[in-house]
Design a protein around this motif. Structure first.
Motif, PDB file in Angstrom:
ATOM      1  N   ALA A   1      -8.030  -2.894   3.816  1.00 38.01           N
ATOM      2  CA  ALA A   1      -9.004  -3.991   3.807  1.00 38.01           C
ATOM      3  C   ALA A   1      -8.473  -5.174   4.613  1.00 38.01           C
ATOM      4  CB  ALA A   1      -9.286  -4.419   2.368  1.00 38.01           C
ATOM      5  N   ALA A   2      -9.399  -5.989   5.126  1.00 38.38           N
ATOM      6  CA  ALA A   2      -9.034  -7.092   6.016  1.00 38.38           C
ATOM      7  C   ALA A   2      -8.106  -8.103   5.355  1.00 38.38           C
ATOM      8  CB  ALA A   2     -10.292  -7.786   6.520  1.00 38.38           C
ATOM      9  N   ASP A   3      -8.199  -8.254   4.035  1.00 40.33           N
ATOM     10  CA  ASP A   3      -7.336  -9.195   3.317  1.00 40.33           C
ATOM     11  C   ASP A   3      -6.302  -8.456   2.455  1.00 40.33           C
ATOM     12  OD1 ASP A   3      -9.073  -8.108   1.485  1.00 40.33           O
ATOM     13  OD2 ASP A   3      -9.508  -9.999   0.457  1.00 40.33           O
ATOM     14  N   GLY A   4      -6.012  -7.209   2.822  1.00 41.41           N
ATOM     15  CA  GLY A   4      -5.145  -6.365   2.009  1.00 41.41           C
ATOM     16  C   GLY A   4      -3.658  -6.587   2.259  1.00 41.41           C
ATOM     17  N   LEU A   5      -2.867  -5.798   1.553  1.00 46.60           N
ATOM     18  CA  LEU A   5      -1.415  -5.782   1.719  1.00 46.60           C
ATOM     19  C   LEU A   5      -0.941  -4.335   1.740  1.00 46.60           C
ATOM     20  CD1 LEU A   5      -0.342  -8.521  -0.880  1.00 46.60           C
ATOM     21  CD2 LEU A   5      -0.246  -8.754   1.619  1.00 46.60           C
ATOM     22  N   THR A   6       0.122  -4.090   2.479  1.00 41.32           N
ATOM     23  CA  THR A   6       0.718  -2.761   2.485  1.00 41.32           C
ATOM     24  C   THR A   6       2.227  -2.897   2.355  1.00 41.32           C
ATOM     25  OG1 THR A   6       0.959  -0.672   3.711  1.00 41.32           O
ATOM     26  CG2 THR A   6       0.799  -2.681   5.017  1.00 41.32           C
ATOM     27  N   LEU A   7       2.831  -1.998   1.598  1.00 39.04           N
ATOM     28  CA  LEU A   7       4.284  -2.011   1.386  1.00 39.04           C
ATOM     29  C   LEU A   7       4.867  -0.715   1.906  1.00 39.04           C
ATOM     30  CD1 LEU A   7       6.326  -3.309  -1.586  1.00 39.04           C
ATOM     31  CD2 LEU A   7       6.718  -0.951  -0.818  1.00 39.04           C
ATOM     32  N   LEU A   8       5.954  -0.844   2.654  1.00 42.84           N
ATOM     33  CA  LEU A   8       6.670   0.298   3.201  1.00 42.84           C
ATOM     34  C   LEU A   8       8.090   0.302   2.635  1.00 42.84           C
ATOM     35  CD1 LEU A   8       6.766   2.670   5.262  1.00 42.84           C
ATOM     36  CD2 LEU A   8       7.612   1.012   6.939  1.00 42.84           C
ATOM     37  N   HIS A   9       8.422   1.355   1.890  1.00 41.84           N
ATOM     38  CA  HIS A   9       9.753   1.534   1.294  1.00 41.84           C
ATOM     39  C   HIS A   9      10.412   2.682   2.039  1.00 41.84           C
ATOM     40  CE1 HIS A   9      12.368   1.997  -2.519  1.00 41.84           C
ATOM     41  NE2 HIS A   9      12.619   3.099  -1.828  1.00 41.84           N
ATOM     42  N   THR A  10      11.469   2.385   2.797  1.00 43.39           N
ATOM     43  CA  THR A  10      12.048   3.416   3.656  1.00 43.39           C
ATOM     44  C   THR A  10      13.546   3.238   3.832  1.00 43.39           C
ATOM     45  OG1 THR A  10      11.912   4.485   5.842  1.00 43.39           O
ATOM     46  CG2 THR A  10      11.614   2.112   5.780  1.00 43.39           C
ATOM     47  N   ILE A  11      14.250   4.351   3.992  1.00 44.02           N
ATOM     48  CA  ILE A  11      15.623   4.317   4.463  1.00 44.02           C
ATOM     49  C   ILE A  11      15.589   3.951   5.939  1.00 44.02           C
ATOM     50  CG2 ILE A  11      17.726   5.673   4.796  1.00 44.02           C
ATOM     51  CD1 ILE A  11      16.748   7.502   2.521  1.00 44.02           C
ATOM     52  N   GLY A  12      16.594   3.215   6.393  1.00 39.74           N
ATOM     53  CA  GLY A  12      16.642   2.844   7.797  1.00 39.74           C
ATOM     54  C   GLY A  12      18.055   2.877   8.332  1.00 39.74           C
TER      55      GLY A  12
END
Length: 397
Positions: A272-283
């Protein structure tokens, strides 16, 4: 060389315990770079300290000299050497330059060519890791993991047990995403459904989880029964619709640098245009197209760790970075807890596997713990918002 034998090969029979020959000393012809690495790391072959490896087979040296990290891991699986503190042995190697010695020049060239010519994480190739690793069997993972079935780094800031650390991690993600009742949450690579179960139970969301593992999907559907959660065997690139929040935990390591932009384009399309996304990753600390040859063959085929620069470059066109949180040393503690569970409960599943699998799995868990302790690899949680979002963001810890 061919990849690891499929599950049926692991479960065919148990091999008898190997007899241990006399210790094999370091040969004089070993490459000077490897000899210097052992000296810098204060590792004594056949020494008396917990991190000193005990070499049982003279063939070990030629295998390591030729195949480096791949040879080191395969010879451990074959019982050619042992080490009481395997994680500390790996930590010392990496702190003192082991990463540079982990591949021969030929292996570096081969990996570069393979990455340049082939998309190792294409729609056709992506399911390989699910079949080889995540479908190994819920009998294994239910005994190794905590009750939430979280197969990613726990958050140990205020935790004193694996279960508490994993529950804290799940709740941290929900708070960072600022979940509210009625929101829709997409979990890309949902695993065994632990995050969706937690978010639906404690935050009142409606969720969709996608995975390529049939074992995970079946388990997740059963555990989320009665909740407004759907589990689908689907590649994220084929999804349609729109969601208030999107999360991915421990899946981005299977995306690959040739698909990083594709991943963020898909998330932007679905969010959504006002949404949030979280990325949990090894790097990893440095941008590279390489990968550990042993991990690639035996644990996570076609996997690739991203760098900060690669994630930033792939996301900047469509997203604002709201927060970035590194708690990689927590992963070492998590892996040790998994190793403890695996060792203690091995007798319950030993008849279904074999001794080589046992050694392979312990090598995997301890090598990764050593790498996190060495700060050779990291664990990041990124929070992004689309450039269309106007609300300010305050992160949780």
């Amino acid at each position: 060389m061919s990849s690891i034998s499929p599950l049926t090969e692991h479960r065919r029979s148990r091999s008898p315990a190997a007899t241990q020959p006399a210790p094999a000393p370091v040969p004089r012809w070993l490459p000077h770079s490897l000899q210097r690495l052992l000296e810098r790391a204060d590792i004594r072959i056949n020494g008396s300290r917990p991190w000193d490896p005990q070499v049982h087979d003279r063939r070990f040296w030629r295998r390591v000299a030729m195949h480096r990290s791949l040879g080191l891991g395969e010879s451990y699986m074959d019982g050619w050497w042992d080490c009481q503190a395997l994680d500390e042995f790996i930590r010392r190697l990496l702190v003192h330059g082991g990463t540079q010695e982990s591949h021969s020049r030929w292996q570096h060239i081969t990996q570069w060519l393979w990455q340049a010519l082939i998309n190792r994480q294409s729609l056709r190739r992506a399911p390989k890791v699910a079949h080889q690793h995540y479908d190994l069997g819920n009998d294994l993972f239910t005994r190794m993991l905590d009750p939430t079935m979280s197969y990613s780094c726990g958050y140990w800031r205020h935790a004193d047990s694996l279960a508490a650390a994993q529950t804290a991690k799940l709740d941290l993600i929900c708070r960072k995403l600022q979940l509210e009742p009625g929101m829709t949450l997409l979990d890309i690579g949902c695993g065994w459904g632990g995050l969706l179960h937690h978010a639906a139970t404690h935050y009142g969301i409606k969720g969709l989880g996608v995975t390529l593992s049939s074992e995970q999907a079946g388990f997740a559907r059963e555990r989320c029964q009665g909740l407004p959660v759907e589990i689908s065997l689907t590649d994220y690139r084929t999804l349609t619709g729109q969601f208030d929040r999107i999360v991915s935990v421990g899946m981005f390591e299977h995306v690959g640098r040739r698909n990083y932009r594709t991943y963020f384009d898909a998330v932007h399309r679905l969010l959504a245009a006002d949404g949030l996304t979280l990325l949990h990753t090894i790097g990893t600390n440095h941008s590279s197209s390489g990968h550990d040859a042993w991990i690639d063959r035996y644990i996570f085929p076609n996997g690739e760790l991203p760098s900060v620069g690669q994630i930033a470059a792939a996301s900047e066109a469509a997203f604002i970075t709201e927060d970035m949180h590194n708690f990689g040393t927590d992963y070492a503690r998590t892996l040790r807890a998994w190793d403890t569970n695996f060792r203690h409960r091995w007798p319950e599943i030993a008849a279904a596997y074999d001794e080589r699998f046992y050694r392979m799995w312990r090598y995997y868990l301890n090598c990764c713990a050593g790498a996190f302790e060495a700060r050779d690899i990291q664990l990041w949680q990124w929070v992004f918002s689309p450039t269309s979002r106007r609300q300010s963001y305050l992160s949780s810890r």
